[in-house]
Write an enzyme that holds these catalytic residues in place. Structure first.
Site, PDB file in Angstrom:
ATOM      1  N   ARG A  22       0.802  -1.223   0.000  1.00 51.76           N
ATOM      2  CA  ARG A  22       0.000   0.000   0.000  1.00 51.76           C
ATOM      3  C   ARG A  22       0.835   1.273   0.000  1.00 51.76           C
ATOM      4  O   ARG A  22       0.439   2.293   0.572  1.00 51.76           O
ATOM      5  CB  ARG A  22      -0.971   0.004   1.192  1.00 51.76           C
ATOM      6  CG  ARG A  22      -1.955  -1.148   1.231  1.00 51.76           C
ATOM      7  CD  ARG A  22      -2.844  -1.185  -0.016  1.00 51.76           C
ATOM      8  NE  ARG A  22      -3.730  -2.340   0.063  1.00 51.76           N
ATOM      9  CZ  ARG A  22      -3.426  -3.545  -0.425  1.00 51.76           C
ATOM     10  NH1 ARG A  22      -2.269  -3.729  -1.035  1.00 51.76           N
ATOM     11  NH2 ARG A  22      -4.266  -4.545  -0.319  1.00 51.76           N
ATOM     12  N   SER A  36     -11.237   0.549   2.508  1.00 50.92           N
ATOM     13  CA  SER A  36     -10.605   0.236   3.793  1.00 50.92           C
ATOM     14  C   SER A  36      -9.982   1.500   4.375  1.00 50.92           C
ATOM     15  O   SER A  36      -9.175   2.154   3.711  1.00 50.92           O
ATOM     16  CB  SER A  36      -9.528  -0.840   3.614  1.00 50.92           C
ATOM     17  OG  SER A  36     -10.097  -2.046   3.162  1.00 50.92           O
ATOM     18  N   GLU A  46      -5.432   4.501   5.565  1.00 46.51           N
ATOM     19  CA  GLU A  46      -5.074   4.207   4.177  1.00 46.51           C
ATOM     20  C   GLU A  46      -5.388   5.365   3.237  1.00 46.51           C
ATOM     21  O   GLU A  46      -4.604   5.648   2.339  1.00 46.51           O
ATOM     22  CB  GLU A  46      -5.783   2.937   3.707  1.00 46.51           C
ATOM     23  CG  GLU A  46      -5.394   2.518   2.313  1.00 46.51           C
ATOM     24  CD  GLU A  46      -5.841   1.108   1.965  1.00 46.51           C
ATOM     25  OE1 GLU A  46      -6.149   0.884   0.790  1.00 46.51           O
ATOM     26  OE2 GLU A  46      -5.878   0.248   2.850  1.00 46.51           O
TER      27      GLU A  46
END
Length: 343
Positions: A162, A238, A335
């Site tokens: 990520r 998310s 995130e």
């Protein structure tokens, strides 16, 4: 110029006005606008599909550049491979659907991820056993320092879980991405949950079209596919990444805590969803009087139940982080990109 409400351009549906808003429909418009804003020393926010961002209720006191470029170009490739150059504004899931329809494999498990193709390498999107890093070969990047569009290879982007060098502060704009796919209409089911949904063993080969169908169903069951009829999908996906900790620290957690050994054989990835639930935050939870809530389908998502403010989203995120830290000593990291918002 009419005021543009940024909430209309984000999947979370929060965010105030932009001082200035520019829509770029071509790569030339994109680069020209960015260079002009940078030349004036103005603040610039590049916005694609708006799926991985939370913008403050006060909005953005600068120029928002909305990337609306489209196009998929076929590049020369060796036998058995397919190379594509994809404009940054091309919707990611439309790209995946196109590759599956053509019978090409490589990104089918990334079906249903909202947002634009240009945003994909910034956080190295991944799901169900696939990551963009396995198919991305390069990007065309408008570099802030040089003012030129440069070809940056995937190896030079520092892609990891990520993240990328762009997310870590490399300044510029993704103009296009380059992918290398396989000219094969089957793929390996390499993830336990996906294999189970397909009714096959991990490692079995299945049709890419079937993988896409199952992935979309799995994501929909978690409210992770944009759906105007599903309140749980009004989110930015998310909200927290799965934390990566040392193997020694992981041993201090309850034995039933899910964990996966990282490729470095030193660190361990934990399940943020498991930590949130075991910290006493159930699905559907909201703070008193707030219009922001944990998804009723998946504890990793914070949703807008209608009329939520960015401040309410941030307040709930801070509450979740505090509970998990107090219970397990693990600090969850957001995130999405937070613009004028602090959690």
């Amino acid at each position: 110029m009419a005021t543009v409400d940024l909430a209309e351009y984000t999947t979370m549906h929060v965010g105030g006005p932009a001082r200035e808003f520019i829509a770029a429909h071509s790569e030339q418009e994109l680069t020209d606008a960015a260079l002009e804003v940078w030349g004036k020393g103005d603040e610039l926010l590049v916005l694609g599909g708006g799926s991985n961002v939370v913008i403050a209720d006060d909005g953005f006191d600068g120029t928002v550049l909305h990337v609306e470029t489209r196009g998929i170009e076929h590049l020369a490739a060796e036998e058995g491979a397919v190379r594509l150059r994809v404009a940054a504004g091309e919707p990611w899931d439309e790209l995946v659907a196109y590759t599956v329809e053509q019978g090409w494999s490589g990104i089918e498990a990334l079906s249903g991820i909202p947002g634009s193709s240009g945003a994909a390498p910034i956080q190295n999107i991944g799901a169900y056993g696939q990551e963009l890093s396995s198919t991305l070969t390069a990007i065309d990047f408008l570099d802030y320092d040089s003012g030129l569009v440069e070809r940056v290879t995937a190896d030079d982007l520092g892609l990891a879980y990520r993240t990328s060098s762009i997310k870590r502060g490399r300044q510029g704009i993704v103009v296009a991405i380059e992918l290398r796919l396989q000219d094969a209409d089957t793929t390996v089911a390499g993830y336990d949950q996906l294999a189970a949904a397909l009714g096959v063993d991990v490692g079995a080969r299945v049709a890419v079209a079937e993988v896409r169908e199952r992935v979309l169903a799995l994501r929909a069951s978690k409210g992770m596919v944009l759906d105007p009829n599903d309140q749980d999908s009004v989110s930015c996906g998310s909200f927290f990444t799965n934390p990566i900790v040392s193997e020694n620290f992981a041993r201090s957690l309850p034995s039933e805590a899910p964990r996966w050994l990282e490729p470095d054989d030193v660190n361990v990835k934990l399940s943020a969803a498991w930590l949130i639930e075991r910290a006493g935050i159930p699905r559907g939870f909201s703070l008193p009087g707030s219009h922001a809530a944990i998804s009723s389908k998946h504890t990793l998502a914070i949703t807008n139940r209608g009329g939520a403010t960015a401040a309410e989203v941030a307040e709930l995120a801070r509450y979740v982080r505090t509970r998990v830290l107090a219970q397990f000593g693990v600090l969850l990291h957001p995130e999405p990109n937070l613009i004028g918002v602090s959690v």
